[in-house]
Design a protein around this motif. Structure first.
Motif, PDB file in Angstrom:
ATOM      1  N   ASP A   1       0.861  -1.190   0.000  1.00 44.96           N
ATOM      2  CA  ASP A   1       0.000   0.000   0.000  1.00 44.96           C
ATOM      3  C   ASP A   1       0.898   1.242   0.000  1.00 44.96           C
TER       4      ASP A   1
ATOM      5  N   VAL B   1       0.379   5.655   0.933  1.00 43.91           N
ATOM      6  CA  VAL B   1      -0.559   6.634   1.471  1.00 43.91           C
ATOM      7  C   VAL B   1       0.150   7.977   1.650  1.00 43.91           C
TER       8      VAL B   1
ATOM      9  N   ALA C   1      -4.897  10.637   6.547  1.00 44.19           N
ATOM     10  CA  ALA C   1      -4.654  10.271   5.150  1.00 44.19           C
ATOM     11  C   ALA C   1      -5.523  11.111   4.242  1.00 44.19           C
TER      12      ALA C   1
ATOM     13  N   GLU D   1      -4.829   7.399  -0.618  1.00 51.80           N
ATOM     14  CA  GLU D   1      -4.306   6.056  -0.319  1.00 51.80           C
ATOM     15  C   GLU D   1      -4.555   5.164  -1.526  1.00 51.80           C
TER      16      GLU D   1
ATOM     17  N   GLY E   1      -4.423   3.502   5.896  1.00 53.35           N
ATOM     18  CA  GLY E   1      -4.790   4.896   6.189  1.00 53.35           C
ATOM     19  C   GLY E   1      -5.661   5.040   7.407  1.00 53.35           C
TER      20      GLY E   1
END
Length: 723
Positions: free
Chosen positions: A59, A61, A74, A77, A83
Motif C-alpha cells: 500500500d 498513502v 490520510a 491512499e 490509512g
C-alpha cells in the motif's frame, strides 16, 4: 517551487545513473502528471496507485499533518489498507516517520516500530516527508510485505523522486489556489471601489481585467477605453504615468479623471492600470470657487479681479492689432440716498436691476463688471469700438427710465467716465483711474452725463483733490469759510421782491472764492453736504429774523435741503432745533426739496414733508422738469410752491413745447392751490412771456444775481425793484 523543467532534468539524471529503463519509464509517466489539471488529491491518488503497481507494494498513502502539528490523517491512499489505522495517531507516536527519509523493516525494527508495522500488516515501510513553502506538511508512506522490499538503492531513489514530484504538484496547486483566491479577493475589493478600473497588458494592450463599474457603467467604460486607446496609439505609456487625463461625457454631463500606473500583475506580467474617478462634484466645486473668485455675488457680474485680468488681455490684443478700445466707468448718482432711505435690501435690488439692464444692452453682455459699491466698469473691445457712441446713448437711455422698487417708481441716474486705450494708456490700473477721473468730471457737470478723459480733466482732478482736502479742513473748523448769498424772488405783477433764495458760496483761504457748482457735487459725493446744509439753513433763518424784525415781517427766505439732509432719520428734529435756536417765524421759511427726492419713496417723502409742515415752514418743489415726475406726484404732495427749472426758460421765447409745459403747470397750480416760481429768467422777453402765461414769481439774473446779505438788503428791501 520546483518547476516542470527541473523535474524533467531530474528524470534524465535518473536515467543516466540507474540504467533501469523500466523504472525510468515508470517515473516518466508520473512526471507527466505534473500537467494534470485535477485536484491535488486526485492527482496524488493516481501517483501512489502507480507507485504501488510499479513496486508491487502492499500500500501507499499520503498523510497530511494537521494545522496544530499534533496529528495527521490520510488524504490519498492506494489500497485503503493502512490509512484508517493512522488517521488519529500522534506524529510523535508514529515511529515510522521522521524528518528525513526513513526505512523501517520488521527485522531490524524496535518493539514499538514492529507494533506499528503489524498494525499495517507490513514487513517494511519507507516514509518521506514533503514540505510546502518550507514547512513540513505531509508524508509519503510506502509499505511492503516482504523483508527485501525496497532493498535496492534505485527503489529508494525512485520513492524520493516521486515524493519530489508530489511536492512540486502540491506547491503548484497551493500557488494556483492562492492566485485564484487572490484574484477573487482582488476583484471583490476593486468592484467596491467607487472608480472604474481596467487592467491591460503593457505589451499587447489586451484587457486582462475590468471591475464591475468599468464593465457595467457605459460612460465609465467608454471613457477609460478611449484614454487607453489614445495612450497606446501614442506609444508613450510612461509619459502618461502620474499625469491624469480629464474627460467630459456630454451625454451624462459627468466629468472623469483617468489615471495610469504600471505594475506587475498577479501572474507576474507587466500591466497598465487605468482608473476613472468621477470628479463631477470636484469640477462643480472648482467652478463655484472660480465663480466666486471672479464674480460679484450680488449682481452676478464679473468683479474687480476679473476686470483687471480681462482688461489686461484686451489691451494687449488691441495694441498688438493696432486697434482701439475703451473703458467706461459708471458711478450711480445719489445711490446712497436710496440705500439709506429704503434700506440696503432695496439698494441691493436696485443694483441687480441695473446690472441686468447694462448686460441687456447689445454688445455689453460678458463685458460688465461691478467694482464694488455702486461703481461699474464696462470694457469696450475693439470689435464693438465703432458702436461706442451708440452704447453710451443706450446707457443714458437706460438711466432715463425709472426703476421699480417696492411697487413704486424710483429714479437713479449715473455719471460715466470714458478712457480710450491705447490712446490714453495701456496700463490696466492707469486706464481705469483715468476713466474714474472722467467720471467725476461728468458728475460735477450734472447728473446722467458722461465725460471723456483728457489732460484738462486730469488737471481738474488735481484741483478736486485740493478742494476736497481744504473742504474737510474748512468744515472741521466751524465752517467759517462758507458764506450765504441771497438772490431775489420777484412778484410778476407788482415786480416787488417778496422773498429770496439762500445760496452758499465758499470763500476759501487757500483756493479763493468758489461758486456752488465747484464744490457742492464734491460735498455731496464725500457726504459733507449735511454740515454745510445745516449751516446755510441756520444762517438763512437768522438773517430772515433780522429782516422780519426790521420792517419786513412778511419777507421770507427759500432754503435748499439736500437729499442727504432729508434722508437723515432726525431731519425733522434737526430743523426744529435750528428754527427754535434762531427764533425765526417758521412761516417765513420755505424749505425746497428737489424733484428727484420727491418722486422716490412717496410714502417716506410724505412722512417727511408732513413732519416739516407741522413745524410751520412752507414746502417748495425745486428743479421741477429736470427729473421724471408725473403730474400725479405733484397732486399727491402737500406743496406750497413749484419752482420750474431754468432749462425750460433758456429757449422759451422760441420753444413752443416749453411754453406749453409752463402753461400746463400754471393751470395745474391754480387747481391744486400752489404758487409757481420760474428760475433762470435773464431777459425781458422771457419775463414778458412768462407774465402772459400767468406765472406768479420770477427768479433770475434779470432781477438780480446772488449777493451777500448787506448788498441784497440795500438793493431789494427798500420797496419796488426798478428796471
Amino acid at each position: 517551487m520546483i518547476g516542470y523543467n527541473i523535474i524533467r532534468f531530474m528524470y534524465y539524471r535518473r536515467v543516466i545513473l540507474s540504467g533501469n529503463k523500466t523504472v525510468n519509464l515508470e517515473l516518466s509517466q508520473i512526471i507527466h502528471m505534473l500537467e494534470d489539471n485535477g485536484t491535488f488529491v486526485e492527482v496524488s491518488k493516481n501517483i501512489i496507485e502507480k507507485i504501488t503497481d510499479n513496486l508491487h507494494a502492499q500500500d501507499a498513502v499520503i498523510m497530511q499533518i494537521s494545522a496544530d502539528g499534533k496529528s495527521m490523517h490520510a488524504i490519498a491512499e492506494a489500497k485503503d489498507v493502512i490509512g484508517s489505522k493512522l488517521d488519529v495517531e500522534d506524529i510523535s507516536q508514529c515511529c515510522l516517520c521522521s524528518d528525513e527519509l526513513k526505512r523501517t523493516a520488521m527485522s531490524t525494527a524496535s518493539d514499538e516500530e514492529k507494533e506499528r508495522l503489524a498494525l499495517c500488516n507490513a514487513k517494511i515501510c519507507i516514509s518521506v516527508p514533503i514540505t510546502i513553502n518550507n514547512v513540513k506538511a505531509m508524508y509519503l508512506l510506502v509499505m511492503g510485505d516482504t523483508d527485501d522490499f525496497a532493498g535496492e538503492d534505485k527503489v529508494i531513489e525512485y520513492i524520493k523522486d516521486v515524493a519530489m514530484i508530489i511536492h512540486s504538484i502540491a506547491q503548484s496547486k497551493v500557488i494556483n489556489n492562492s492566485l485564484i483566491s487572490s484574484y477573487d479577493v482582488l476583484q471583490k475589493i476593486l468592484d467596491n471601489i467607487g472608480s472604474g478600473i481596467i487592467v491591460c497588458s503593457k505589451n499587447s494592450g489586451n484587457i486582462l481585467f475590468e471591475n464591475d463599474m468599468a464593465s457595467h457603467v457605459t460612460e465609465v467604460r467608454e471613457t477609460i477605453r478611449e484614454c487607453l486607446e489614445e495612450v497606446f496609439q501614442n506609444k508613450d505609456i510612461s509619459g502618461h504615468i502620474g499625469t491624469p487625463m480629464e474627460r467630459y461625457n456630454t451625454e451624462s454631463g459627468l466629468w472623469f479623471e483617468v489615471r495610469f500606473s504600471e505594475l506587475k500583475w498577479i501572474d507576474g506580467s507587466d500591466v497598465v492600470v487605468a482608473t476613472a474617478a468621477d470628479i463631477t462634484q470636484k469640477k462643480k466645486n472648482q467652478q463655484k470657487i472660480e465663480y466666486q473668485a471672479h464674480n460679484d455675488f450680488l449682481t452676478g457680474l464679473y468683479n474687480r479681479m476679473k476686470c483687471e485680468v480681462d482688461l489686461r488681455k484686451v489691451i494687449r490684443r488691441t495694441e498688438k492689432a493696432g486697434l482701439k478700445g475703451a473703458v467706461l466707468f459708471l458711478d450711480l448718482d445719489d445711490f446712497k440716498h436710496i440705500n439709506d432711505g429704503l434700506g440696503h435690501q432695496y439698494g441691493d435690488i436696485l443694483l441687480q436691476q441695473i446690472a441686468a439692464g447694462l448686460t441687456g444692452i447689445p454688445g455689453l453682455r460678458g463685458h460688465c463688471y461691478r467694482m464694488g459699491g455702486d461703481e461699474f466698469v464696462i470694457i469696450i473691445e475693439p470689435e464693438i469700438y465703432n458702436e461706442l457712441s451708440k452704447i453710451v446713448t443706450n446707457i443714458k437711455t437706460l438711466f432715463n427710465k425709472p426703476w421699480y422698487l417696492m411697487e413704486t417708481e424710483y429714479f437713479c441716474t449715473m455719471s460715466m467716465g470714458i478712457a480710450l486705450f491705447p490712446d490714453n494708456s495701456v496700463d490696466v490700473h492707469e486706464i481705469t483711474r483715468m476713466a474714474d477721473v472722467a467720471m467725476y468730471e461728468a458728475k460735477r457737470s450734472g447728473k446722467n452725463g458722461y465725460a471723456y478723459y483728457s489732460s484738462e480733466v486730469e488737471n481738474s482732478t488735481a484741483k478736486r483733490l485740493d478742494i476736497e482736502n481744504n473742504m474737510r479742513q474748512a468744515i472741521s473748523n466751524e465752517i467759517n469759510e462758507f458764506v450765504v448769498f441771497y438772490q431775489p424772488v420777484v412778484n410778476v405783477n407788482t415786480q416787488m421782491c417778496t422773498s429770496c433764495e439762500a445760496l452758499v458760496r465758499w470763500d476759501s483761504k487757500a483756493l479763493g472764492f468758489m461758486g456752488p457748482g465747484e464744490f457742492i457735487p464734491l460735498a455731496e459725493y464725500l457726504g459733507l453736504i449735511t454740515s454745510i446744509g445745516d449751516y446755510v439753513l441756520e444762517e438763512a433763518c437768522r438773517r430772515c429774523k433780522i429782516w422780519n424784525d426790521n420792517g419786513h415781517p412778511d419777507f421770507y427766505i427759500n432754503v435748499n435741503l439736500s437729499v442727504v439732509q432729508l434722508l437723515q432719520k432726525d431731519v425733522v428734529e434737526n430743523i426744529k432745533r435750528i428754527l427754535d435756536k434762531t427764533g425765526v417765524n417758521p412761516k417765513n421759511i420755505v424749505l425746497e426739496i428737489t424733484e428727484s427726492f420727491a418722486i422716490n419713496d412717496m410714502q417716506r417723502v410724505m412722512e417727511i414733508i408732513t413732519g416739516l409742515k407741522k413745524l410751520g415752514p412752507r414746502i417748495a418743489l425745486d428743479d421741477f422738469g429736470t427729473g421724471y415726475s408725473s403730474l400725479n406726484y405733484i397732486k399727491q404732495l402737500p406743496l406750497d410752491i413749484i419752482k420750474v427749472d431754468k432749462t425750460f426758460i433758456d429757449d422759451i421765447v422760441e420753444d413752443d413745447y416749453a411754453q406749453a409745459f409752463v402753461k400746463l403747470i400754471v393751470d395745474l397750480s391754480k387747481t391744486i392751490g400752489t404758487k409757481i416760481v420760474v428760475e433762470g429768467v435773464e431777459h425781458k422777453e422771457q419775463f414778458e412771456l412768462l407774465k402772459s402765461l400767468g406765472v406768479d414769481y420770477i427768479q433770475g439774473y434779470y432781477f438780480g444775481k446772488p449777493v451777500p446779505a448787506n448788498i441784497f438788503e440795500e438793493k431789494n428791501l427798500e420797496g419796488r425793484l426798478g428796471k
